[in-house]
Design an enzyme around this catalytic site. Structure first.
Site, mmCIF file in Angstrom:
data_model
loop_
_atom_site.group_PDB
_atom_site.id
_atom_site.type_symbol
_atom_site.label_atom_id
_atom_site.label_comp_id
_atom_site.label_asym_id
_atom_site.label_seq_id
_atom_site.Cartn_x
_atom_site.Cartn_y
_atom_site.Cartn_z
ATOM 1 N N SER A 14 0.829 -1.211 0.000
ATOM 2 C CA SER A 14 0.000 0.000 0.000
ATOM 3 C C SER A 14 0.858 1.253 0.000
ATOM 4 O O SER A 14 1.992 1.243 0.494
ATOM 5 C CB SER A 14 -0.888 -0.014 1.253
ATOM 6 O OG SER A 14 -1.694 1.147 1.328
ATOM 7 N N ASP A 35 3.618 -7.573 3.757
ATOM 8 C CA ASP A 35 2.497 -6.832 4.338
ATOM 9 C C ASP A 35 1.628 -7.813 5.127
ATOM 10 O O ASP A 35 1.680 -9.027 4.894
ATOM 11 C CB ASP A 35 1.659 -6.145 3.245
ATOM 12 C CG ASP A 35 1.009 -4.859 3.728
ATOM 13 O OD1 ASP A 35 1.443 -3.759 3.304
ATOM 14 O OD2 ASP A 35 0.072 -4.943 4.557
ATOM 15 N N ASP A 58 3.324 -10.393 9.633
ATOM 16 C CA ASP A 58 3.222 -9.259 10.553
ATOM 17 C C ASP A 58 4.643 -8.909 10.997
ATOM 18 O O ASP A 58 5.356 -9.764 11.533
ATOM 19 C CB ASP A 58 2.358 -9.696 11.751
ATOM 20 C CG ASP A 58 2.113 -8.560 12.730
ATOM 21 O OD1 ASP A 58 2.977 -7.672 12.862
ATOM 22 O OD2 ASP A 58 1.053 -8.572 13.377
ATOM 23 N N ILE A 59 5.031 -7.670 10.783
ATOM 24 C CA ILE A 59 6.421 -7.273 11.082
ATOM 25 C C ILE A 59 6.759 -7.325 12.570
ATOM 26 O O ILE A 59 7.920 -7.225 12.933
ATOM 27 C CB ILE A 59 6.729 -5.843 10.561
ATOM 28 C CG1 ILE A 59 5.642 -4.861 11.007
ATOM 29 C CG2 ILE A 59 6.922 -5.849 9.063
ATOM 30 C CD1 ILE A 59 6.060 -3.412 10.915
ATOM 31 N N TYR A 143 2.169 8.636 17.965
ATOM 32 C CA TYR A 143 2.733 8.479 16.609
ATOM 33 C C TYR A 143 4.014 9.314 16.486
ATOM 34 O O TYR A 143 5.034 8.843 15.990
ATOM 35 C CB TYR A 143 1.682 8.910 15.587
ATOM 36 C CG TYR A 143 2.135 8.830 14.139
ATOM 37 C CD1 TYR A 143 2.112 7.623 13.449
ATOM 38 C CD2 TYR A 143 2.561 9.969 13.450
ATOM 39 C CE1 TYR A 143 2.514 7.546 12.118
ATOM 40 C CE2 TYR A 143 2.957 9.909 12.128
ATOM 41 C CZ TYR A 143 2.933 8.698 11.464
ATOM 42 O OH TYR A 143 3.332 8.633 10.145
HETATM 43 P P1 NAI Z 1 -0.596 2.754 4.276
HETATM 44 O O1 NAI Z 1 -1.525 2.506 5.415
HETATM 45 O O2 NAI Z 1 -1.154 3.116 2.971
HETATM 46 O O3 NAI Z 1 0.392 1.512 4.116
HETATM 47 C C1 NAI Z 1 0.997 0.930 5.235
HETATM 48 C C2 NAI Z 1 1.040 -0.568 5.021
HETATM 49 O O4 NAI Z 1 1.696 -1.158 6.162
HETATM 50 C C3 NAI Z 1 -0.363 -1.203 4.927
HETATM 51 O O5 NAI Z 1 -0.516 -1.976 3.746
HETATM 52 C C4 NAI Z 1 -0.434 -2.052 6.164
HETATM 53 O O6 NAI Z 1 -1.177 -3.266 5.979
HETATM 54 C C5 NAI Z 1 1.034 -2.356 6.443
HETATM 55 N N1 NAI Z 1 1.234 -2.722 7.839
HETATM 56 C C6 NAI Z 1 0.776 -2.081 8.941
HETATM 57 N N2 NAI Z 1 1.081 -2.779 10.030
HETATM 58 C C7 NAI Z 1 1.751 -3.883 9.622
HETATM 59 C C8 NAI Z 1 2.305 -4.988 10.290
HETATM 60 N N3 NAI Z 1 2.221 -5.110 11.627
HETATM 61 N N4 NAI Z 1 2.914 -5.955 9.561
HETATM 62 C C9 NAI Z 1 2.985 -5.844 8.202
HETATM 63 N N5 NAI Z 1 2.463 -4.829 7.519
HETATM 64 C C10 NAI Z 1 1.852 -3.846 8.219
HETATM 65 O O7 NAI Z 1 0.394 3.902 4.811
HETATM 66 P P2 NAI Z 1 1.363 4.922 4.074
HETATM 67 O O8 NAI Z 1 0.729 6.239 4.114
HETATM 68 O O9 NAI Z 1 1.848 4.358 2.799
HETATM 69 O O10 NAI Z 1 2.542 4.980 5.137
HETATM 70 C C11 NAI Z 1 3.694 4.187 5.019
HETATM 71 C C12 NAI Z 1 4.689 4.668 6.074
HETATM 72 O O11 NAI Z 1 4.975 6.045 5.860
HETATM 73 C C13 NAI Z 1 4.168 4.544 7.501
HETATM 74 O O12 NAI Z 1 5.235 4.145 8.352
HETATM 75 C C14 NAI Z 1 3.737 5.953 7.829
HETATM 76 O O13 NAI Z 1 3.794 6.227 9.209
HETATM 77 C C15 NAI Z 1 4.765 6.752 7.052
HETATM 78 N N6 NAI Z 1 4.337 8.103 6.744
HETATM 79 C C16 NAI Z 1 3.220 8.334 6.000
HETATM 80 C C17 NAI Z 1 2.836 9.628 5.722
HETATM 81 C C18 NAI Z 1 1.620 9.952 4.903
HETATM 82 O O14 NAI Z 1 1.228 11.154 4.860
HETATM 83 N N7 NAI Z 1 0.986 8.974 4.245
HETATM 84 C C19 NAI Z 1 3.606 10.787 6.228
HETATM 85 C C20 NAI Z 1 4.764 10.409 6.996
HETATM 86 C C21 NAI Z 1 5.108 9.122 7.245
#
Ligand code: NAI
Length: 240
Positions: A14, A35, A58-59, A143
């Site tokens: 994602s 994921d 799961d990480i 967070y």
């Molecule tokens: P998203 O929610 O679209 O993707 C995150 C993915 O991580 C999801 O597919 C989810 O299933 C997976 N995930 C969550 N917990 C998990 C686990 N325990 N084991 C395996 N997979 C797991 O999020 P996005 O927006 O792509 O964010 C990615 C990273 O970037 C995150 O660490 C987020 O904190 C960081 N981030 C995002 C920002 C934003 O504005 N979207 C801004 C700053 C940082």
């Protein structure tokens, strides 16, 4: 698995992780996209080619991460993108909320780093994903704490692994258009986007670009650094 360099990307189904998986595959890596979201991984599997191997785990599950990494022929780049977000005022964050946040965002970054680093050879790369929120933010203190801690973790591992020529760097994205931010109510998404210097959220590919740079073998003189990819908003203050 081919003889291409091998990347292991968490959160690869994602948003920023998915953009990173696609970018590294374009750059010639074989990418293991990790994921815990089965449907998203299935969608990735049905739309991708042999260069991408989806991996459901799961990480925070040490044994699952260790055995997935042990099964690889080698690991050239680890990118820890997976994370969770939860809006909560400071006085509404429960112990469980806080522990879950640290467990997924921080321990879930450390476990793959530790397991991968044990197997990595000189020239390998680790890239973590922090956030602009690491410098502060209102309404999600747990967070913020988890993302600030990732910067410390990145610096510490960079110091410990530098003698093995393994670089460890972090990318701190600003507000980015992903399923995570799109889960916000529409008016809140629009308000957050309007606060960006460009008036727009970043595209996940903007973040993946910098991750790919830090993951490349050629960036051998950069380690322990955090690059803010936020259109310059972090320069202007702490308000989010
Ligand atoms: P998203 O929610 O679209 O993707 C995150 C993915 O991580 C999801 O597919 C989810 O299933 C997976 N995930 C969550 N917990 C998990 C686990 N325990 N084991 C395996 N997979 C797991 O999020 P996005 O927006 O792509 O964010 C990615 C990273 O970037 C995150 O660490 C987020 O904190 C960081 N981030 C995002 C920002 C934003 O504005 N979207 C801004 C700053 C940082």
């Amino acid at each position: 698995m081919s003889s291409a360099p091998l990347a292991f990307v968490t959160g690869g189904a994602s948003g920023i992780g998915l953009a990173t998986v696609k970018r590294l595959a374009e750059d010639g890596y074989h990418v293991v996209a990790v994921d815990c979201h089965r449907e998203r991984l299935d969608a990735l599997a049905s739309s991708s080619n042999d260069a991408i191997t989806p991996c459901l785990l799961d990480i925070t599950d040490r044994r699952a991460v260790a055995s997935a990494i042990a099964a690889l022929p080698r690991i050239d780049a680890l990118v820890c993108v997976a994370g969770i977000y939860q809006p909560r005022r400071w006085d509404e964050i429960s112990d469980n909320d806080f522990q879950l946040m640290l467990n997924v965002n921080l321990l879930g970054t450390f476990i793959p780093m530790q397991e991968a680093a044990r197997r990595m050879t000189p020239g390998s790369r680790i890239v973590t994903v922090s956030s602009r929120a690491a410098i502060g933010g209102i309404g999600f203190a747990h967070y913020v704490a988890s993302k600030a801690a990732i910067i410390g973790l990145t610096r510490a591992l960079a110091m410990e692994l530098k003698e093995r020529q393994i670089s460890v760097n972090s990318v701190a994205p600003g507000f980015t258009d992903t399923p995570m931010t799109r889960s916000m109510p529409e008016d809140q998404y629009a308000a957050a986007q309007a606060l960006e210097p460009t008036g727009k959220a970043a595209d996940p590919a903007d973040i993946a670009e910098v991750i790919a740079f830090l993951a490349a073998p050629s960036t051998r003189f950069i380690t322990g650094q955090t690059i803010f990819v936020d259109g310059g908003k972090s320069l202007g203050g702490l308000a989010i």
